[in-house]
Write an enzyme that holds these catalytic residues in place. Structure first.
Site, PDB file in Angstrom:
ATOM      1  N   ASP A 129      -6.400  32.653  20.734  1.00 43.07           N
ATOM      2  CA  ASP A 129      -7.560  32.376  21.582  1.00 43.07           C
ATOM      3  C   ASP A 129      -8.056  30.968  21.275  1.00 43.07           C
ATOM      4  OD1 ASP A 129      -7.587  34.881  22.799  1.00 43.07           O
ATOM      5  OD2 ASP A 129      -8.851  35.753  21.235  1.00 43.07           O
ATOM      6  N   ASP A 145      -6.463  36.095  29.305  1.00 41.94           N
ATOM      7  CA  ASP A 145      -7.696  36.873  29.440  1.00 41.94           C
ATOM      8  C   ASP A 145      -8.400  36.572  30.759  1.00 41.94           C
ATOM      9  OD1 ASP A 145      -7.365  38.028  26.929  1.00 41.94           O
ATOM     10  OD2 ASP A 145      -8.429  36.404  25.922  1.00 41.94           O
TER      11      ASP A 145
END
Length: 199
Positions: A129, A145
């Protein structure tokens, strides 16, 4: 888009596969760039509180939930990808559904790839991330995402609007009830009554 003739199942499946591969490639490429160019767990300002980069590895789900059961998320992602693949082959004929499911599948495969190939090992890999938007939410996320969340919202909207996987629409409740109701018998005319000026 939905005014055209429905897609054949092979065409719908091909469209879903192409979009999924494109999203997967974008996701993995951006993660590669993040790993090569960003410091680990340090905020890199891009545009104030609107957009920042913060590279981290997430063993859990959103907000790092479930860090001790990473393998469960791997199974969930795998099952979700399998369901979409089955729908692509057997049910989908709508272009709109094909686009949405293709982008969703690509996002799922992006994070599933991390679970399978990244440290600390197969099935329990940590997801990369690196996108942080403090004005919107405290979570740190990635390109996959974004596709997963936006396409799940799109799926919910299509279901609410009654759009079927084959491109047809669910009949509206009111029109369906009216069609099934028996026609009302005409009311008998009322007897005339004397008005104020009648003798």
């Amino acid at each position: 888009m939905e005014g055209r003739a429905p897609l054949r199942h092979p065409a719908a499946g091909t469209l879903i596969a192409i979009l999924a591969v494109v999203v997967l490639a974008v996701d993995q490429f951006t993660k590669h760039l993040a790993l090569e160019n960003l410091p680990y767990q340090e905020v890199v300002p891009v545009w104030g509180d609107v957009l920042q980069f913060y590279l981290t590895r997430n063993p859990g789900a959103a907000f790092s939930l479930g860090e001790e059961v990473t393998w469960i998320f791997t199974i969930i992602l795998g099952l979700a990808a399998l369901v979409i693949a089955v729908l692509a082959v057997t049910r989908v004929r709508s272009r709109l559904w094909a686009v949405i499911l293709g982008l969703l599948l690509g996002g799922i495969l992006g994070n599933l790839t991390d679970r399978l190939i990244r440290d600390p090992g197969f099935g329990v890999g940590h997801v990369i991330d690196f996108i942080l938007t403090p004005w919107m939410m405290p979570a740190i996320y990635n390109a996959a995402d974004i596709f997963i969340v936006t396409m799940m919202i799109s799926v919910a909207l299509l279901v609410l609007l009654g759009r079927r996987l084959d491109g047809t629409r669910e009949p509206r409740g009111a029109s369906r009830d009216d069609a099934g109701a028996e026609p009302a018998e005409p009311a008998e005319p009322a007897e005339p009554s004397a008005g104020p000026g009648t003798v």
